[in-house]
Scaffold this motif. Sequence first.
Motif, mmCIF file in Angstrom:
data_model
loop_
_atom_site.group_PDB
_atom_site.id
_atom_site.type_symbol
_atom_site.label_atom_id
_atom_site.label_comp_id
_atom_site.label_asym_id
_atom_site.label_seq_id
_atom_site.Cartn_x
_atom_site.Cartn_y
_atom_site.Cartn_z
ATOM 1 N N GLY A 137 -19.120 25.183 22.740
ATOM 2 C CA GLY A 137 -18.539 26.482 23.370
ATOM 3 C C GLY A 137 -19.355 27.632 22.532
ATOM 4 N N THR A 138 -19.462 27.232 22.074
ATOM 5 C CA THR A 138 -20.618 28.863 21.450
ATOM 6 C C THR A 138 -21.692 29.559 22.398
ATOM 7 N N THR A 413 -11.023 35.103 22.080
ATOM 8 C CA THR A 413 -11.245 34.209 23.094
ATOM 9 C C THR A 413 -12.315 33.537 21.931
ATOM 10 N N SER A 415 -13.902 33.931 19.286
ATOM 11 C CA SER A 415 -14.023 33.868 18.018
ATOM 12 C C SER A 415 -12.880 32.608 17.574
ATOM 13 N N ASP A 416 -12.099 32.747 18.421
ATOM 14 C CA ASP A 416 -10.785 31.351 18.527
ATOM 15 C C ASP A 416 -11.390 29.781 18.929
ATOM 16 N N ILE A 417 -12.445 30.206 19.445
ATOM 17 C CA ILE A 417 -12.843 28.986 19.876
ATOM 18 C C ILE A 417 -13.953 28.583 18.788
ATOM 19 N N LYS A 419 -13.640 28.822 16.027
ATOM 20 C CA LYS A 419 -12.272 28.356 14.578
ATOM 21 C C LYS A 419 -12.049 26.932 14.939
ATOM 22 N N THR A 420 -12.056 26.359 16.523
ATOM 23 C CA THR A 420 -11.565 24.871 16.872
ATOM 24 C C THR A 420 -12.972 23.869 16.517
ATOM 25 N N LEU A 421 -14.526 24.634 15.773
ATOM 26 C CA LEU A 421 -15.355 23.602 15.697
ATOM 27 C C LEU A 421 -15.399 23.068 13.853
ATOM 28 N N SER A 422 -15.585 21.626 13.629
ATOM 29 C CA SER A 422 -15.690 20.999 12.990
ATOM 30 C C SER A 422 -17.160 20.748 12.437
ATOM 31 N N LYS A 442 -18.572 34.079 13.640
ATOM 32 C CA LYS A 442 -17.083 35.115 12.906
ATOM 33 C C LYS A 442 -17.455 35.872 12.618
#
Length: 613
Positions: A137-138, A413, A415-417, A419-422, A442
């Motif tokens: 997603g990045t 959009t 940026s939001d992706i 935020k979901t990465l762990s 970010k």
Amino acid sequence: MTVSDLLKWAQEKGTFISSDVEFKELSQGNIGAIYTGNSNGESKSSDDFDLQLPIDLAITLNRAIESFNESGHGDFRDIAKKTSNVNSLLKMFLARERASTRLNSSYFKPYLSLLPNLSDINSPYCWTPQEKALIKGTNLGNSLKDNVGQLVEEWWQVINLLPQELPKPEEHFINMKFYYENKFYNDDDMYNYFIVDEPKNRDNWTSFPCYLWASLILKSRSFPAHLLRGHVKNSEIKEDEAMLLPIIDLLNHNMNAKVDWSVSSSNSCTYFNFRSNSAVPGEQLYNNYGMKGNEELLLAYGFCLEDNSADSAALKIKVPLEMLPELESQGVKLPTASDYTTSVIRNTEEAKPDTNTDYSQYENGLLFFITKDHLPDNLIKLFQFLVKNKWEDKLTLRTQLAGLNQLRQAIETKSDILKTLSIPDKNDTNLNNIRIYILSQKKIFAATIKKIKHLEKDLLAEFKLHLITLKNVYKKDLKFQQSLLISLGISSYDAIIESQFQDQCWLLYLMRCYNRDEYIKTDKDEEDNYLPEWIHHSFIKLAKETEVTAAEIVSYKEIYQSLIPRLAEIVPEIYGRGKWGVDEMIISAKLLDLIGFVRGKDQECILVEPFDK
């Protein structure tokens, strides 16, 4: 082979290494140099070099061509001219020279023996599937497969240009199968082919993994060969030609290091000279690879830098090629190769100057780079152009505001992706690099969003008199406000928002503006209500050029039936005058798109009065 063997070989061939410079292994797999002298703070003279390398030790395209020509199988100088990447034959030369069948007799054996394997380069191309999944997603994660695909095409071209008579590995034709099968490879397949099978494939020099290895070696260690122009026999050196400089390429990167590169001749020998102007006694002697973002550093070198001031984020915008001439006519400068940071996949076609007629290079989209401090004006103009409607033949206040919001939404959009990465909490080199990369991205997106909001705020303040919000309408059109209370029980603007009735309110309001003359005929007080004449005229204009379809009538019939008959019955002084049919409701919806824009995450619609600034 050890670094001592390499240094001994280089010095025997005429390399000068200052007594103030000591090469050693700084950490496992990381060879660098320590600067040991000049503690008195005196500056160096123009001839006080840290390193001097005879050009005879440089690995160049010309050297590769001469080596292949020795086989007597074809003119490799002519072959080199046919490759899309000017360095393709140089990559093939590197791959062939390190194969066991050539290495022991190679002039460059001490150097080639110390070059890292694919797995040691640590590029994301060679990561495990689990590591690749962490960047999904990045920008980096999205581009990996495409980048590999472009390299595969580059490799396929050059191995098909190799003469049939040229001796090749036994697996050569099996290698070629990869071209047809790679599109079906998943990350596990790629990892097994590139890394797990690397030891047995090292001698298979026409394979794609060997070509990928050579590509990464060049990207991570090469210098621009055009520095040799005028100093070597073949001075027809193209701008993107690369060369490898043994010993000098052992120096690690610091983008703040002040260094000088030069080429000079002495005693009939030509040298590449390296001098640092910022060396500190007892610390590393650094080279400066240039201003490179973390994505490029990670792809080519396998590391990231925290707080990298050169870091950038890429935005690729897909635009139909037929729109590009109009884009340029509107003053939007299309990005060129010089706008990009260099990449592992860069080729000579990308480096050609752009023209006004050849747009094929943009087939996959327009690529822009943003940083924490820079948002390209042409990226903003592009989005403002893309939101133009049929009434707008140039950029207007509406397109400016709508374009900024579309751009902001695109970046939010992305940026939001992130935020979901762990990322697993482990002290691991690749995981640490991923953390640095994502955190930097970010920060870039956050700074860009802040910049866009600031630009929007300035426009809203400067042109406030030309803007209409639903809150303005509710506050100023008192009869409209009262009609919503009587018929629908809406007692406040907040109630409109809470009930998500904004769209319906806009449709009703625009239809009311359309019928404004009907009210003023019989009620002079209506002139004090908030019914702008420009909306009235815009509605009439659109009605004349709009042919409502049966499908549109069916689509709007339900919302029409739920509102208009009831309103006309309860508040006939507003909804019983003029034209309030389903056709007018459809035109009202079309007009809202033409004269309004949607703002922010709350999706607030604002009307913009057309005017000449």
